[in-house]
Motif scaffolding. Structure first.
Motif, PDB file in Angstrom:
ATOM      1  N   ALA A 112      13.114  49.366  52.423  1.00  0.00           N
ATOM      2  CA  ALA A 112      13.384  48.401  51.362  1.00  0.00           C
ATOM      3  C   ALA A 112      14.857  48.375  50.989  1.00  0.00           C
ATOM      4  N   PHE A 113      15.477  49.530  50.818  1.00  0.00           N
ATOM      5  CA  PHE A 113      16.893  49.559  50.448  1.00  0.00           C
ATOM      6  C   PHE A 113      17.781  49.101  51.598  1.00  0.00           C
ATOM      7  N   ARG A 114      17.421  49.492  52.803  1.00  0.00           N
ATOM      8  CA  ARG A 114      18.239  49.073  53.956  1.00  0.00           C
ATOM      9  C   ARG A 114      18.236  47.548  54.094  1.00  0.00           C
ATOM     10  N   VAL A 115      17.053  46.953  54.034  1.00  0.00           N
ATOM     11  CA  VAL A 115      16.962  45.504  54.215  1.00  0.00           C
ATOM     12  C   VAL A 115      17.605  44.775  53.037  1.00  0.00           C
ATOM     13  N   ALA A 116      17.382  45.266  51.824  1.00  0.00           N
ATOM     14  CA  ALA A 116      18.000  44.627  50.659  1.00  0.00           C
ATOM     15  C   ALA A 116      19.515  44.640  50.765  1.00  0.00           C
ATOM     16  N   ARG A 117      20.089  45.741  51.251  1.00  0.00           N
ATOM     17  CA  ARG A 117      21.539  45.796  51.427  1.00  0.00           C
ATOM     18  C   ARG A 117      22.012  44.778  52.469  1.00  0.00           C
ATOM     19  N   GLU A 118      21.240  44.641  53.549  1.00  0.00           N
ATOM     20  CA  GLU A 118      21.626  43.679  54.579  1.00  0.00           C
ATOM     21  C   GLU A 118      21.562  42.244  54.063  1.00  0.00           C
ATOM     22  N   VAL A 119      20.524  41.926  53.310  1.00  0.00           N
ATOM     23  CA  VAL A 119      20.324  40.556  52.854  1.00  0.00           C
ATOM     24  C   VAL A 119      21.181  40.234  51.634  1.00  0.00           C
ATOM     25  N   ALA A 120      21.394  41.211  50.772  1.00  0.00           N
ATOM     26  CA  ALA A 120      22.163  40.988  49.539  1.00  0.00           C
ATOM     27  C   ALA A 120      23.262  42.033  49.418  1.00  0.00           C
ATOM     28  N   PRO A 121      24.268  41.971  50.282  1.00  0.00           N
ATOM     29  CA  PRO A 121      25.314  43.004  50.266  1.00  0.00           C
ATOM     30  C   PRO A 121      26.127  43.029  48.980  1.00  0.00           C
ATOM     31  N   HIS A 122      26.094  41.947  48.224  1.00  0.00           N
ATOM     32  CA  HIS A 122      26.835  41.854  46.968  1.00  0.00           C
ATOM     33  C   HIS A 122      26.119  42.560  45.821  1.00  0.00           C
TER      34      HIS A 122
ATOM     35  N   VAL B  75      16.251  60.727  44.683  1.00  0.00           N
ATOM     36  CA  VAL B  75      17.473  59.934  44.829  1.00  0.00           C
ATOM     37  C   VAL B  75      18.547  60.741  45.544  1.00  0.00           C
ATOM     38  N   GLN B  76      18.693  61.987  45.173  1.00  0.00           N
ATOM     39  CA  GLN B  76      19.682  62.847  45.825  1.00  0.00           C
ATOM     40  C   GLN B  76      19.407  62.950  47.326  1.00  0.00           C
ATOM     41  N   ARG B  77      18.145  63.138  47.682  1.00  0.00           N
ATOM     42  CA  ARG B  77      17.777  63.259  49.094  1.00  0.00           C
ATOM     43  C   ARG B  77      18.056  61.969  49.855  1.00  0.00           C
ATOM     44  N   LEU B  78      17.633  60.833  49.308  1.00  0.00           N
ATOM     45  CA  LEU B  78      17.786  59.574  50.020  1.00  0.00           C
ATOM     46  C   LEU B  78      19.252  59.175  50.149  1.00  0.00           C
ATOM     47  N   ARG B  79      20.019  59.390  49.102  1.00  0.00           N
ATOM     48  CA  ARG B  79      21.449  59.062  49.200  1.00  0.00           C
ATOM     49  C   ARG B  79      22.142  59.950  50.231  1.00  0.00           C
ATOM     50  N   ALA B  80      21.716  61.219  50.335  1.00  0.00           N
ATOM     51  CA  ALA B  80      22.285  62.101  51.354  1.00  0.00           C
ATOM     52  C   ALA B  80      21.972  61.595  52.762  1.00  0.00           C
ATOM     53  N   GLU B  81      20.857  60.883  52.897  1.00  0.00           N
ATOM     54  CA  GLU B  81      20.493  60.294  54.187  1.00  0.00           C
ATOM     55  C   GLU B  81      21.248  58.990  54.460  1.00  0.00           C
ATOM     56  N   GLY B  82      21.941  58.488  53.466  1.00  0.00           N
ATOM     57  CA  GLY B  82      22.642  57.220  53.619  1.00  0.00           C
ATOM     58  C   GLY B  82      21.883  56.013  53.103  1.00  0.00           C
ATOM     59  N   VAL B  83      20.746  56.235  52.439  1.00  0.00           N
ATOM     60  CA  VAL B  83      20.001  55.118  51.853  1.00  0.00           C
ATOM     61  C   VAL B  83      20.832  54.540  50.708  1.00  0.00           C
ATOM     62  N   PRO B  84      21.069  53.222  50.703  1.00  0.00           N
ATOM     63  CA  PRO B  84      22.035  52.631  49.757  1.00  0.00           C
ATOM     64  C   PRO B  84      21.475  52.407  48.355  1.00  0.00           C
ATOM     65  N   ILE B  85      21.227  53.485  47.638  1.00  0.00           N
ATOM     66  CA  ILE B  85      20.773  53.401  46.248  1.00  0.00           C
ATOM     67  C   ILE B  85      22.001  53.424  45.343  1.00  0.00           C
ATOM     68  N   ASP B  86      22.201  52.341  44.601  1.00  0.00           N
ATOM     69  CA  ASP B  86      23.367  52.245  43.721  1.00  0.00           C
ATOM     70  C   ASP B  86      23.110  52.756  42.318  1.00  0.00           C
ATOM     71  N   GLY B  87      21.842  52.782  41.917  1.00  0.00           N
ATOM     72  CA  GLY B  87      21.590  53.169  40.546  1.00  0.00           C
ATOM     73  C   GLY B  87      20.142  53.488  40.265  1.00  0.00           C
ATOM     74  N   VAL B  88      19.930  54.100  39.096  1.00  0.00           N
ATOM     75  CA  VAL B  88      18.604  54.466  38.600  1.00  0.00           C
ATOM     76  C   VAL B  88      18.316  53.634  37.358  1.00  0.00           C
ATOM     77  N   GLY B  89      17.120  53.038  37.324  1.00  0.00           N
ATOM     78  CA  GLY B  89      16.677  52.285  36.160  1.00  0.00           C
ATOM     79  C   GLY B  89      15.697  53.092  35.338  1.00  0.00           C
ATOM     80  N   HIS B  90      15.985  53.217  34.036  1.00  0.00           N
ATOM     81  CA  HIS B  90      15.085  53.896  33.095  1.00  0.00           C
ATOM     82  C   HIS B  90      14.375  52.811  32.274  1.00  0.00           C
ATOM     83  N   GLN B  91      13.056  52.731  32.389  1.00  0.00           N
ATOM     84  CA  GLN B  91      12.354  51.657  31.689  1.00  0.00           C
ATOM     85  C   GLN B  91      12.429  51.799  30.172  1.00  0.00           C
ATOM     86  N   VAL B  92      12.218  52.986  29.638  1.00  0.00           N
ATOM     87  CA  VAL B  92      12.311  53.266  28.197  1.00  0.00           C
ATOM     88  C   VAL B  92      11.290  52.453  27.387  1.00  0.00           C
ATOM     89  N   HIS B  93      10.035  52.526  27.791  1.00  0.00           N
ATOM     90  CA  HIS B  93       8.934  52.065  26.943  1.00  0.00           C
ATOM     91  C   HIS B  93       8.564  53.238  26.042  1.00  0.00           C
TER      92      HIS B  93
END
Length: 642
Positions: A349-359, A382-400
Motif C-alpha cells: 500500500a505505501f509503495r504504490v501510494a508513493r508511486e501514484v502520489a509522490p507529492h 513503524v520503526q521496522r517498516l521505515r528501516a525496510e524503506g517503506v515510505p511512511i511519512d507520518g503517524v496519525g493519532h485519531q484521539v477519540h
C-alpha cells in the motif's frame, strides 16, 4: 474512521459516576420546531405509506402507540424491506430534520433503524437516519435521528428496516420537523486565525458543504477529511468498477474554497466489500500463495485508480488504517489483510501510494495510541517498516476521547514516543464525548460535562501547541454536534463532542480552543480505579446482534453489575455454538479457543459501579446460522441472560 456502517473503532468510554442533569446544551434557546410530516394513522388509512417491495401495509387497531390506530407491515422477505413513505418535496436540501417513529415487532425481537433511499439520475444511495435500536413485541420503541439532504435528487423515500429478521412489525406516530437555522456567528474569532501553529480541519459529509454548514466550515477551518466518501466501499463497490459520486463534490468544494484535503483511507479492514476477500474459486481467502497474489493485485489496482483520480488535489493520505491490536503478542490486527498477506499489504500500500502520489504525505493511522501497549506496538511497526524503506511519512493519532479519559500525561507520552523517529504526527479524528460510560444517556448535555469538555479541549490544544514542531495538522471528526458518529456508537444516544452545537453556535469547547479565559469554573476531575478481578455477587448480560450481512455480523454484549459492590475489573466468557468467529473487538481484549470467547476489560473501563453497566462490541463471521450464546460468566460467576 467512522460512521456506521463503519463498524469498529475507537475505544468505548471510561466508567465514571453519573452527573446530575440540570442544564441544556445549546448556546441559544431552541424555538418550537416546525413539523413537516405527521403519520398518526388515526383516520383509518395508511396515509401514503407503502412497502419497499412486495410486503403488505395495512391500517390496524390491534395495537397503537397513541390513539387507536397504527400501520401493520407483513410479508417481509428481507430485513431491508419495510414501510416506506415518499418524502420527495417534503425534505428540502440543506435543512436538518429531526425524524421520529415508534416501532414494535409483532413477535420476537430485532434491531431497527430509520433510513432514507435517494436517487439521482436513477442511481440509488442510502442514508442512515437513526442508529440501530433494539425493538421487540413487548413495547413501543422510539427511533429518532437527524437527517440533512445534501444533494439534488429525483427520488427520496423514508423507510424502516431491521437488521436480521423479517417478521411483521408496526409503526405509529411518525414525525419530521426542523428548527429554523441560526445565522453563523461572525463576531467570534475564527479557529484557523487563532490556532496558527498547524492547520485545523474537520471531517465532512455532503451536509457540511451546503447552506450555513458550509459558511461555518469556511469561516473556521483550513482543511477537510471526507469521512466515508473515499473508503473502499464508496469508491470500488464491485471489482474494477470505480465511482466517485460521493467524494467528487466534497473534493471540488474544498478546492473551490482553498481547503487542504486529507484522504481517508486507502486500506482498512472495515467498509471493504466482501468481493475483495473472495478468492478466484469463490471462497473466502486463506493464507495461500494464490490468494495472497490476488489480494495484493486488487490492493494495488485500487490504490492506483483512487489516488490517481485525485492526483495532486489530495496532499495527505491515510494509507492504512487501524492495523494494531494490542491484545496480540506481536501487536498486529488479525484482519483478512494480515491473515492472507502478513505485512505485505502494508508494504504494498505505501509503495504504490508513493508511486501514484509522490507529492503526498503518507500516514499510518490508528486509535487509542495513548494506550501504552498500542502506542508501543505501533512505534515498533513503524520503526521496522521505515528501516525496510517503506515510505511512511507520518503517524496519525485519531484521539477519540471523552471528558474523563485519557489524562494529558498519557496523551503527551503518545506524542513523545514518536519524536525519535523524526516523522510527522497528525491528530486525525478528534472528538470529546460527554459520556463516560455506555449506560449514560442525557436528554440534554449537562452543564458540568460541557464545562469538563471545554477544559479537555483547552488542555489538549495546549499540548498540541507544545508539540507544534512535530504535529502538522489537527482534524476534528465533525463540524458540529448535529452530525456526529457518536450519536450511534457505541450505543444510540445524542452526544455533543465537537466545538459547535446542533444549531452551529459556539460552545464552551470552542472557547477552550480559541480563548480559555472565556471558560467558566472548571469541575474536579475523576479517575477510575483498577485492581484484581473479583466475582460479582450477581450480574446480568444483554447480548444482541446489531447488524448482519452475508458471512458477517456486528454484535455487542452489555454487562450489568446487579450486585451491591462495585467491580474493579472484569473477565467475561461465553461460548459460540454456531462456529462464529470474532474478527475484531473493541472495549476490551479477547481470546477465542474454538467456540469459547474470553474478554478482559481495557485499562480504562474495568470499574463498574453497583447498578452500572459496561459494554463491548465486536465484528464476527458466521456461516449457515448465528445462534446467540446461551450462558455467560463474569469473573467466573454465572450471569442472568436478559
Amino acid at each position: 474512521m467512522r460512521a456506521l456502517p463503519r463498524l469498529a473503532l475507537a475505544a468505548l468510554l471510561a466508567a465514571a459516576p453519573l452527573a446530575v442533569v440540570t442544564a441544556a446544551a445549546s448556546a441559544a434557546e431552541d424555538p418550537t420546531p416546525i413539523t413537516v410530516l405527521t403519520s398518526d394513522f388515526e383516520d383509518g388509512t395508511v396515509q401514503g405509506w407503502t412497502g419497499r417491495s412486495a410486503e403488505t401495509v395495512a391500517h390496524t387497531t390491534a395495537v397503537a402507540h397513541g390513539g387507536t390506530g397504527s400501520l401493520a407491515v407483513s410479508g417481509r422477505t428481507a430485513a431491508w424491506e419495510g414501510p416506506s413513505l415518499d418524502v420527495f418535496g417534503v425534505f428540502k436540501k440543506g435543512t436538518a430534520y429531526t425524524v421520529s417513529a415508534w416501532v414494535r415487532m409483532e413477535s420476537g425481537s430485532d434491531t431497527a433503524r430509520l433510513s432514507v433511499e435517494r436517487r439521482t439520475g436513477g442511481v440509488a444511495a442510502y442514508d442512515q437516519v437513526s442508529g440501530g435500536t433494539a425493538v421487540s413485541s413487548g413495547a413501543w420503541v422510539n427511533l429518532t435521528g437527524r437527517y440533512t439532504l445534501a444533494t439534488d435528487v429525483d427520488f427520496l423515500r423514508l423507510y424502516v428496516e431491521t437488521s436480521s429478521t423479517t417478521g411483521p412489525l408496526h409503526i405509529d406516530d411518525v414525525t419530521a420537523s426542523y428548527v429554523p437555522a441560526l445565522p453563523v456567528q461572525t463576531d467570534i474569532p475564527a479557529v484557523k486565525d487563532v490556532v496558527t501553529e498547524f492547520p485545523v480541519g474537520v471531517a465532512i459529509t455532503g451536509a457540511e458543504i451546503i447552506s450555513e454548514h458550509g459558511e461555518l466550515l469556511n469561516r473556521h477551518f483550513a482543511s477537510v477529511t471526507p469521512g466515508n466518501a473515499l473508503k473502499w466501499d464508496a469508491t470500488e463497490p464491485s471489482e474494477n468498477t470505480f465511482t466517485y459520486a460521493q467524494a467528487d463534490p466534497l473534493i471540488a468544494y474544498a478546492k473551490a474554497n482553498d481547503l487542504a484535503i486529507r484522504g481517508h483511507t486507502l486500506v482498512w479492514h472495515n467498509q471493504t466489500p466482501a468481493w475483495v476477500f473472495t478468492g478466484a474459486d469463490g471462497q473466502p481467502m486463506t493464507a495461500t500463495a494464490e490468494d495472497k497474489t490476488l489480494l495484493l493485485a486488487r490492493l494495488e489496482n485500487h490504490i492506483r485508480n483512487v489516488a490517481a483520480h485525485y492526483g495532486t488535489d489530495i496532499g495527505v493520505w491515510d494509507v492504512v488504517n487501524e492495523v494494531i491490536d494490542e491484545s496480540q503478542s506481536d501487536g498486529l490486527r488479525r484482519s483478512t489483510w494480515h491473515t492472507v498477506t502478513g505485512l505485505d499489504y502494508i508494504r504494498t500500500a505505501f509503495r504504490v501510494a508513493r508511486e501514484v502520489a509522490p507529492h503526498a504525505k503518507l500516514f499510518i493511522n490508528d486509535y487509542n495510541t495513548n494506550v501504552p501497549a498500542k502506542r508501543d506496538h505501533l512505534f515498533t511497526l513503524v520503526q521496522r517498516l521505515r528501516a525496510e524503506g517503506v515510505p511512511i511519512d507520518g503517524v496519525g493519532h485519531q484521539v477519540h476521547i471523552n471528558v474523563n479519559w485519557p489524562t494529558i500525561a498519557e496523551s503527551e507520552a503518545m506524542l513523545a514516543k514518536f519524536v525519535p523517529l523524526g516523522i510527522e504526527q497528525q491528530i486525525t479524528e478528534m472528538d470529546v464525548s460527554i459520556y463516560t460510560n455506555e449506560s449514560e444517556n442525557f436528554a440534554t448535555p449537562p452543564a458540568d460535562r460541557l464545562l469538563k469538555q471545554a477544559y479537555v479541549y483547552r488542555d489538549m490544544f495546549a499540548l498540541f501547541r507544545r508539540y507544534a514542531g512535530e504535529i502538522t495538522s489537527v482534524t476534528l471528526w465533525g463540524l458540529a454536534d448535529d452530525n456526529t458518529w457518536l450519536d450511534t456508537f457505541p450505543v444510540t444516544r445524542k452526544d455533543a463532542p465537537l466545538l459547535f452545537d446542533t444549531r452551529l453556535q459556539a460552545k464552551s469547547a470552542y472557547w477552550g480552543v480559541t480563548d480559555p479565559a472565556r471558560i467558566e469554573t472548571s469541575p474536579s476531575p475523576s479517575t477510575p480505579s483498577s485492581s484484581t478481578p473479583t466475582p460479582p455477587s450477581s450480574c446480568a448480560i444483554a447480548y444482541r446482534v446489531t447488524a448482519s450481512w452475508p458471512g458477517g455480523f456486528q454484535g455487542d454484549v452489555k454487562i450489568t453489575n446487579t450486585g451491591a459492590a462495585p467491580l474493579t475489573s472484569w473477565s467475561l466468557t461465553w461460548k459460540f455454538t454456531g462456529g462464529q468467529q470474532i474478527r475484531q473487538l473493541w472495549g476490551g481484549s479477547h481470546t477465542q479457543a474454538l467456540g469459547t470467547v474470553t474478554v478482559g476489560n481495557a485499562e480504562w473501563n474495568g470499574s463498574v459501579a453497583a447498578g452500572g453497566s459496561v459494554s463491548v462490541g465486536f465484528l464476527g463471521s458466521w456461516t449457515g446460522a448465528n445462534p446467540a450464546p446461551a450462558a455467560f460468566t463474569v469473573n467466573g460467576a454465572t450471569c442472568t441472560v436478559l
